[in-house]
Scaffold this motif. Structure first.
Motif, PDB file in Angstrom:
ATOM      1  N   UNK A 227       0.837  -1.211   0.000  1.00  0.00           N
ATOM      2  CA  UNK A 227       0.000   0.000   0.000  1.00  0.00           C
ATOM      3  C   UNK A 227       0.866   1.253   0.000  1.00  0.00           C
ATOM      4  N   UNK A 228       2.024   1.183   0.674  1.00  0.00           N
ATOM      5  CA  UNK A 228       2.864   2.392   0.741  1.00  0.00           C
ATOM      6  C   UNK A 228       3.462   2.731  -0.622  1.00  0.00           C
ATOM      7  N   UNK A 229       3.489   1.750  -1.534  1.00  0.00           N
ATOM      8  CA  UNK A 229       4.008   2.045  -2.885  1.00  0.00           C
ATOM      9  C   UNK A 229       3.145   3.081  -3.615  1.00  0.00           C
ATOM     10  N   UNK A 230       1.862   3.161  -3.230  1.00  0.00           N
ATOM     11  CA  UNK A 230       0.972   4.145  -3.865  1.00  0.00           C
ATOM     12  C   UNK A 230       1.459   5.567  -3.625  1.00  0.00           C
ATOM     13  N   UNK A 231       2.222   5.752  -2.533  1.00  0.00           N
ATOM     14  CA  UNK A 231       2.624   7.104  -2.149  1.00  0.00           C
ATOM     15  C   UNK A 231       4.139   7.254  -2.074  1.00  0.00           C
TER      16      UNK A 231
END
Ligand SMILES: Cc1cc2nc3c(=O)[nH]c(=O)nc-3n(C[C@H](O)[C@H](O)[C@H](O)COP(=O)(O)OP(=O)(O)OC[C@H]3O[C@@H](n4cnc5c(N)ncnc54)[C@H](O)[C@@H]3O)c2cc1C
Ligand code: SF4
Length: 448
Positions: free
Chosen positions: A339-343
């Motif tokens: 999920x942190x890859x989105x940001x």
């Protein structure tokens, strides 16, 4: 005689332009107030008022030791310093379509705040509301009814002081509040310092926060649309319509201006707030619940509005799960790192960019906040990328650059900037992502 707290705040924070306008110091004062200026809210105290030490200890633009605060608040350091402590990470949205559509991404924050109010967990909700006291301005308000919370839905991209309102809380009542990352951290410091009203806040919720704009950006934007200062703003929505939304401004002469969110991003290099540049906290690390846009091609293709949702405490996780079970929120659990890859872009902008920018300020004899930790390793290529980014911001902030940009029609500058931004993002992506999946920190602040 030692300097008073107010003098130290003035010398180390307000005069150097570091104040983020959170209002924590005013919450500790009897006669102080936040004054709204072109560069956002700034505190002002009556001559001679003696502020408690807590007023500067809680100031997020002075020094807030994140590692120490992690120990005090959570009892441990995060495993992942990019996004902070997480019970679970979800993507999803408010099941009620009208709330989902009213919200900035998936309407999750609004839905949770309404749930906290309706289940009696809190007596009031403190949120930011665009349009108060005038359509172009925004202020913190206290809501006691569902409809009032709903009116606060949406992101406000100009600075709003959230913590000075603590002085207005009714004794014995419990509240939830929406805070940007540094405001959440300042609030935790007030709570740990025994501030009575801060301890009436039972839940802190808030958005992931990349960049915000100084209020002057609004008029510059209208000028780029050929609308003069004599045409009053009658309504402003930062993210109206279908996600990710568009800026919508209505004026007294009957004009309605709508611009895609990606197009008015051209204002960022010219009007970005100093707080956006100095902060190292993107994911609202001290909020019980942190919510951002779920930027994933799959979800963007679905439309409708999707949020990424991080619960940081067992109690908040139980509330979110309860809302999931009762079908108030439509949720899907995500793997935190994925999920942190989105940001990745914004996490890098804050964690490594923020560190470099603050370090360079100190090296050139200017004040900068100290968060008590630093990235263990910043590749040389990343330093070069930062020189370019900081150079653009330094030039963009000048009066002449602002004048020029406000006189280029938005239909030209909007798409032009969007293409430049995309090109730059693609070119700098390998450098910005390098070492991010294995991001580690050194505790103890940086040696300037
Ligand atoms: C300045 C700013 C920058 C952001 N940058 C990013 C980013 O780079 N990447 C990303 O993924 N997401 C970012 N977000 C978060 C995103 O815009 C949404 O706010 C988030 O996804 C929550 O959406 P929602 O639909 O659940 O919130 P909503 O249901 O719309 O509720 C938002 C709540 O937050 C409150 N609020 C809004 N603005 C403020 C403010 N300035 N101060 C205090 N409270 C506020 C509102 O009063 C409302 O109660 C940013 C938000 C802001 C305010
Ligand atoms: S506590 Fe907040 S409002 Fe007060 S000086 Fe610091 S940043 Fe500014």
């Amino acid at each position: 005689m030692p300097e008073s707290v107010a003098t130290r705040l003035e010398r180390h924070v307000i005069k150097p332009g570091l104040c983020i306008g959170c209002g924590a110091c005013v919450a500790c004062s009897r006669g102080g107030e936040m004054r709204y200026t072109d560069t956002g809210p700034v505190p002002s105290f009556p001559a001679g008022e003696q502020l408690p030490e807590l007023a500067i200890e809680a100031c997020p633009a002075y020094r807030l030791n994140y590692p120490d605060m992690y120990m005090v608040h959570y009892g441990r350091h995060p495993e992942n310093w990019l996004t902070g402590i997480a019970q679970k990470v979800w993507t999803g949205y408010a099941a009620d379509e009208s709330i989902r559509r009213a919200g900035a991404s998936g309407g999750v924050l609004t839905r949770v705040l309404i749930h906290l109010l309706e289940t009696g967990r809190v007596d009031g909700v403190i949120a930011a509301r665009q349009g108060v006291p005038t359509p172009a301005e925004a202020r913190a308000v206290i809501c006691h009814m569902t409809a009032e919370v709903l009116e606060c839905a949406q992101s406000v991209y100009i600075p709003v002081s959230m913590l000075d309102i603590l002085r207005q809380l009714e004794p014995g009542k419990r509240y939830a509040i929406t805070c940007l990352p540094e405001q959440s951290a300042a609030l935790r410091k007030l709570q740990a310092g025994g501030h009575p009203q801060a301890n009436q806040i039972k839940y802190v919720v808030g958005p992931y926060t990349g960049t915000a704009l100084y209020p002057a950006a609004i008029r510059a934007f209208l000028r780029s649309k050929g609308i003069g200062a004599d045409d009053p703003i009658t309504s402003l929505k930062w993210r109206a319509g279908e996600w990710p939304g568009y800026l919508e401004i209505k004026t007294g002469s009957g004009k309605v201006v709508r611009t895609k969110k990606v197009y008015y991003n051209f204002l960022i290099p010219f009007y970005v707030t100093h707080a956006s540049l100095q902060s190292m906290d993107f994911a609202n690390e001290f909020a019980d619940l942190a919510v951002g846009d779920a930027w994933s091609p799959k979800l963007e293709a679905q439309g409708g509005g999707h949020s990424v949702i991080v619960t940081r405490t067992a109690e908040m996780e139980a509330i979110i799960s309860e809302m999931h079970e009762r079908m108030l929120l439509a949720l899907q659990e995500e793997q935190p790192l994925k999920a942190s890859e989105m940001h990745g872009h914004m996490l890098d902008f804050k964690k490594r960019g923020g560190y470099l920018r603050n370090r360079w300020r100190r090296k050139t004899g200017r004040a900068a906040p100290d968060y008590g930790y630093r990235p263990a390793n910043v590749p040389t290529s990343r330093i070069f990328v930062e020189i370019v980014i900081s150079g653009i911001f330094a030039v963009g902030r000048t009066g002449i650059a602002r004048w020029i940009v406000s006189h280029i029609p938005e239909r030209i500058i909007g798409p032009l900037f969007d293409n430049l931004r995309k090109g730059w993002k693609a070119a700098s992506k390998p450098t910005k992502r390098k070492g991010l999946s294995d991001f580690r920190v050194v505790i103890g602040g940086e040696k300037a």
